[in-house]
Design a protein around this motif. Sequence first.
Motif, PDB file in Angstrom:
ATOM      1  N   ASN A 285       0.857  -1.187   0.000  1.00 21.46           N
ATOM      2  CA  ASN A 285       0.000   0.000   0.000  1.00 21.46           C
ATOM      3  C   ASN A 285       0.892   1.236   0.000  1.00 21.46           C
ATOM      4  OD1 ASN A 285       0.860   0.366   2.715  1.00 21.46           O
ATOM      5  ND2 ASN A 285      -0.837  -0.896   3.459  1.00 21.46           N
ATOM      6  N   GLN A 286       0.357   2.373   0.408  1.00 17.21           N
ATOM      7  CA  GLN A 286       1.135   3.611   0.339  1.00 17.21           C
ATOM      8  C   GLN A 286       2.326   3.628   1.284  1.00 17.21           C
ATOM      9  OE1 GLN A 286       0.601   5.812  -2.102  1.00 17.21           O
ATOM     10  NE2 GLN A 286      -0.966   4.349  -2.762  1.00 17.21           N
TER      11      GLN A 286
ATOM     12  N   HIS B 173       3.149   0.013  -5.121  1.00 20.10           N
ATOM     13  CA  HIS B 173       1.820  -0.017  -5.731  1.00 20.10           C
ATOM     14  C   HIS B 173       1.884   0.182  -7.246  1.00 20.10           C
ATOM     15  CE1 HIS B 173      -2.012   1.842  -6.953  1.00 20.10           C
ATOM     16  NE2 HIS B 173      -2.568   1.171  -5.964  1.00 20.10           N
ATOM     17  N   GLU B 174       2.602   1.209  -7.692  1.00 25.21           N
ATOM     18  CA  GLU B 174       2.641   1.529  -9.113  1.00 25.21           C
ATOM     19  C   GLU B 174       3.356   0.455  -9.923  1.00 25.21           C
ATOM     20  OE1 GLU B 174       1.041   3.838 -10.727  1.00 25.21           O
ATOM     21  OE2 GLU B 174       0.149   4.470  -8.826  1.00 25.21           O
TER      22      GLU B 174
ATOM     23  N   LEU C  10       0.938  -2.455 -10.442  1.00 25.60           N
ATOM     24  CA  LEU C  10      -0.113  -2.090 -11.390  1.00 25.60           C
ATOM     25  C   LEU C  10       0.432  -2.049 -12.813  1.00 25.60           C
ATOM     26  CD1 LEU C  10      -2.990  -1.183 -11.988  1.00 25.60           C
ATOM     27  CD2 LEU C  10      -2.293   1.164 -11.446  1.00 25.60           C
TER      28      LEU C  10
ATOM     29  N   LEU D 223      -4.324  -4.105  -9.051  1.00 29.24           N
ATOM     30  CA  LEU D 223      -3.933  -3.440  -7.817  1.00 29.24           C
ATOM     31  C   LEU D 223      -3.459  -4.483  -6.802  1.00 29.24           C
ATOM     32  CD1 LEU D 223      -7.063  -1.120  -7.510  1.00 29.24           C
ATOM     33  CD2 LEU D 223      -4.802  -0.464  -8.372  1.00 29.24           C
TER      34      LEU D 223
ATOM     35  N   THR E  12      -4.496  -4.939  -3.910  1.00 30.48           N
ATOM     36  CA  THR E  12      -5.681  -5.502  -3.254  1.00 30.48           C
ATOM     37  C   THR E  12      -6.364  -6.581  -4.095  1.00 30.48           C
ATOM     38  OG1 THR E  12      -6.943  -3.640  -4.148  1.00 30.48           O
ATOM     39  CG2 THR E  12      -6.169  -3.455  -1.869  1.00 30.48           C
ATOM     40  N   GLN E  13      -6.017  -6.649  -5.374  1.00 29.73           N
ATOM     41  CA  GLN E  13      -6.577  -7.664  -6.266  1.00 29.73           C
ATOM     42  C   GLN E  13      -5.634  -8.848  -6.464  1.00 29.73           C
ATOM     43  OE1 GLN E  13      -7.059  -4.642  -9.531  1.00 29.73           O
ATOM     44  NE2 GLN E  13      -8.978  -5.758  -9.863  1.00 29.73           N
ATOM     45  N   TRP E  14      -4.484  -8.814  -5.823  1.00 26.26           N
ATOM     46  CA  TRP E  14      -3.458  -9.806  -6.138  1.00 26.26           C
ATOM     47  C   TRP E  14      -3.955 -11.241  -5.972  1.00 26.26           C
ATOM     48  CZ3 TRP E  14       0.624  -9.810  -8.972  1.00 26.26           C
ATOM     49  CH2 TRP E  14       1.509 -10.885  -8.916  1.00 26.26           C
TER      50      TRP E  14
ATOM     51  N   GLY F 171     -10.098  -2.408 -10.970  1.00 26.35           N
ATOM     52  CA  GLY F 171     -10.288  -2.772  -9.572  1.00 26.35           C
ATOM     53  C   GLY F 171     -11.362  -3.791  -9.290  1.00 26.35           C
TER      54      GLY F 171
END
Length: 277
Positions: free
Chosen positions: A143-144, A162-163, A166, A172, A174-176, A208
Amino acid sequence: MPPLVIVDGHNLLFRAAFGFPVPIKSRSGVDRTATFGFFSIARKAAVEIGEAEWVVFFDGAQGTSARLAEDATYKAQRVLKDPTIFDAMPDIKAGLDLLQIRWLELETTEADDLISTLVGMEAESGRQIYIMSMDKDFYQLVNQTTVILNTARKREQWIIGHEEILTQYGVLPTQWCDYRALTGDPSDNIQGITGIGPRTAARLLADGMLLEELVDSGRLGGSIEKKVLAGWEKVLQNRHLLRMRMITDPQLSTLTSGTITSWLPAKDILSKLQLWD
């Protein structure tokens, strides 16, 4: 509060044991490659990261038992080519104690779940966290304020955030687990849906989208829809296996103190442990 570096201990052990071109031996000829490599690789990362607190987690001997109870094929393909590397574990733990680096190993728990739990606890304060591992499973925690530290990559690619996830995978963090549930994860012997590779999975999960939304999204069609629906229970089971779990253990709440870790060169650690003789 200084940054926190959380080490996937067995992941680093395997890299140390098998990642050096020649064995590193003591004066009497004892192979010290795994122990030396463990501290050498970690210290190199520590020099680059700067002042930080370090914590190490190891897999328990029966760490996979909970997931094996759910899927008997979990990690079934893994065959350890040289089990003697575990002989280095007592020395590595002694070295961590020497450096006053806290470590934890629970008999029936995978290090992944301990790391996930500590990340959740520490992230609440907004603390910068580095997870030192080559294991992509940890992408789900990014995350950040939490990033992956993979020093097996080129120096300019050590940090995975994060980037980067993506851009490379089209999903994302969170979708891994949703993404891997579809494509499969060979490293854990998790079989995905035949015919769904990384590009197709990224397209299905674009913007997402989570698995719960996919069936009614209108994105499925033709043979892909038939394959996904036919394997839907397997996909959900895959995701369940891939998701890291929260562990309740009082030791976790006392592992971090905000103390900056002071690192010695690997050769000095082995000398102090009398491992060079």
